[in-house]
Design a protein around this motif. Structure first.
Motif, PDB file in Angstrom:
ATOM      1  N   ASN A   1       0.871  -1.076  -0.496  1.00 48.68           N
ATOM      2  CA  ASN A   1      -0.182   0.498  -0.162  1.00 48.68           C
ATOM      3  C   ASN A   1       0.958   1.471   0.113  1.00 48.68           C
ATOM      4  OD1 ASN A   1      -1.758   2.004   0.613  1.00 48.68           O
ATOM      5  ND2 ASN A   1      -3.356   0.092   1.149  1.00 48.68           N
TER       6      ASN A   1
ATOM      7  N   VAL B   1       0.192   4.430   0.695  1.00 48.63           N
ATOM      8  CA  VAL B   1       0.391   5.141   2.233  1.00 48.63           C
ATOM      9  C   VAL B   1       1.107   4.845   2.651  1.00 48.63           C
ATOM     10  CG1 VAL B   1      -1.671   5.833   4.078  1.00 48.63           C
ATOM     11  CG2 VAL B   1      -2.173   5.024   1.340  1.00 48.63           C
ATOM     12  N   TYR B   2       1.009   3.007   3.053  1.00 52.46           N
ATOM     13  CA  TYR B   2       2.495   2.956   4.018  1.00 52.46           C
ATOM     14  C   TYR B   2       4.022   3.922   3.886  1.00 52.46           C
ATOM     15  CZ  TYR B   2      -0.744   0.068   5.527  1.00 52.46           C
ATOM     16  OH  TYR B   2      -2.516  -0.564   6.142  1.00 52.46           O
TER      17      TYR B   2
ATOM     18  N   LEU C   1       4.710   6.293   2.456  1.00 50.00           N
ATOM     19  CA  LEU C   1       4.246   7.706   2.034  1.00 50.00           C
ATOM     20  C   LEU C   1       4.319   8.227   3.504  1.00 50.00           C
ATOM     21  CD1 LEU C   1       1.452   8.709  -0.917  1.00 50.00           C
ATOM     22  CD2 LEU C   1       3.799   8.718  -0.882  1.00 50.00           C
ATOM     23  N   ILE C   2       3.339   7.586   4.044  1.00 46.11           N
ATOM     24  CA  ILE C   2       3.694   7.926   6.125  1.00 46.11           C
ATOM     25  C   ILE C   2       5.535   7.805   6.832  1.00 46.11           C
ATOM     26  CG2 ILE C   2       3.312   7.202   7.991  1.00 46.11           C
ATOM     27  CD1 ILE C   2       0.215   6.664   6.973  1.00 46.11           C
ATOM     28  N   VAL C   3       6.180   6.905   6.097  1.00 44.07           N
ATOM     29  CA  VAL C   3       7.247   5.982   6.740  1.00 44.07           C
ATOM     30  C   VAL C   3       8.534   7.227   6.151  1.00 44.07           C
ATOM     31  CG1 VAL C   3       9.208   4.614   6.140  1.00 44.07           C
ATOM     32  CG2 VAL C   3       7.077   3.864   7.216  1.00 44.07           C
TER      33      VAL C   3
ATOM     34  N   TYR D   1       7.963  10.525   4.334  1.00 51.03           N
ATOM     35  CA  TYR D   1       7.369  11.810   5.659  1.00 51.03           C
ATOM     36  C   TYR D   1       7.645  11.831   6.383  1.00 51.03           C
ATOM     37  CZ  TYR D   1       6.022  13.709   0.913  1.00 51.03           C
ATOM     38  OH  TYR D   1       5.737  14.273   0.035  1.00 51.03           O
ATOM     39  N   THR D   2       8.068  10.690   6.895  1.00 53.20           N
ATOM     40  CA  THR D   2       7.674  11.138   8.697  1.00 53.20           C
ATOM     41  C   THR D   2       9.742  11.031   8.901  1.00 53.20           C
ATOM     42  OG1 THR D   2       6.462   9.317   9.070  1.00 53.20           O
ATOM     43  CG2 THR D   2       8.214   9.548  10.951  1.00 53.20           C
TER      44      THR D   2
ATOM     45  N   ILE E   1       9.780  12.359  -2.927  1.00 54.09           N
ATOM     46  CA  ILE E   1      10.440  12.236  -1.112  1.00 54.09           C
ATOM     47  C   ILE E   1      12.183  11.801  -1.136  1.00 54.09           C
ATOM     48  CG2 ILE E   1       9.557  10.473   1.196  1.00 54.09           C
ATOM     49  CD1 ILE E   1       7.293  10.432  -0.102  1.00 54.09           C
TER      50      ILE E   1
END
Length: 230
Positions: A144, A146-147, A149-151, A153-154, A216
């Motif tokens: 996915n 989304v996972y 992207l979250i990682v 940007y974190t 990213i």
């Protein structure tokens, strides 16, 4: 022929409005020297002509080739080869991206040479290459987005805490310039080609999202550059 006509129309719709606005400002508010204004008009014409040729080249050559390369790599069934060539193509296309070179020149000029253009371009290119490789892996493993992207940007926001303040805006601008007219069509076509072969036509939309991931990479790589320079 229709492709040429549509491309010319798109470029005219892009160039003419800003040309009209600057012309109005010229004769109402700013009153630039006539020589400078004529240089602007000549430049606008040359930019329009260059964009027409550039976009025709992208549509005729880069997009079809990108999709064919993605399809050919997928048919090898070798994950390492798909990921490796995703990395290499991401780096090479980014180095050729005009927007990246403009940013590199501006940063080099503003920083007085303390951040060399070549170093910035190489950092951005490596960041894009690594995340394009991850995007290829995402398509293969059906992860996915989304996972990721979250990682991603974190990591970027954590690095921003340890990076000199001047590098933070440069890093996010670096992410933006990777969405240029050369990188986007090629990288998207590559992803669609890989997704189409691996999971069929119905899942070819999985090839999208590569640009989001690719943007990213430069953010993180330039932030790391800031940590090193800092």
């Amino acid at each position: 022929m229709d492709n040429i006509r549509e491309t010319i129309k798109e470029v005219i719709m892009s160039i003419v409005p800003i040309t009209i606005i600057i012309t109005i400002l010229q004769f109402t508010l700013i009153w630039l020297p006539m020589e400078t204004f004529l240089q602007f008009l000549i430049g606008a014409f040359m930019v329009g002509l260059g964009l027409i040729l550039f976009l025709l080249g992208v549509n005729v050559g880069l997009q079809p080739v990108g999709e064919l390369i993605g399809s050919a790599l997928s048919k090898t069934k070798k994950v390492w080869m798909i990921v490796l060539f995703g990395f290499i193509l991401g780096v090479v296309v980014t180095i050729a991206e005009p927007d990246v070179r403009v940013l590199g020149t501006q940063v080099d000029s503003v920083s007085g040479g303390s951040i060399p253009q070549s170093i910035l371009i190489l950092s951005v290119a490596l960041g894009v290459g690594i995340f394009v490789a991850l995007a290829m892996l995402r398509i293969i493993l059906n992860i996915n987005i989304v996972y990721l992207l979250i990682v991603g940007y974190t990591i970027a926001f954590i690095l921003a805490l340890f990076t000199p303040a001047t590098f933070v805006p440069i890093s996010f601008d670096s992410g933006g310039v990777t969405t240029g007219p050369l990188t986007v069509p090629f990288i998207l076509a590559l992803g669609v080609g890989v997704a189409t072969v691996i999971r069929g036509k119905s899942s070819s939309s999985d090839g999208f999202g590569l640009v989001a991931l690719a943007s990213i990479g430069p953010i993180i790589s330039v932030l790391l550059l800031g940590v090193i320079y800092g």
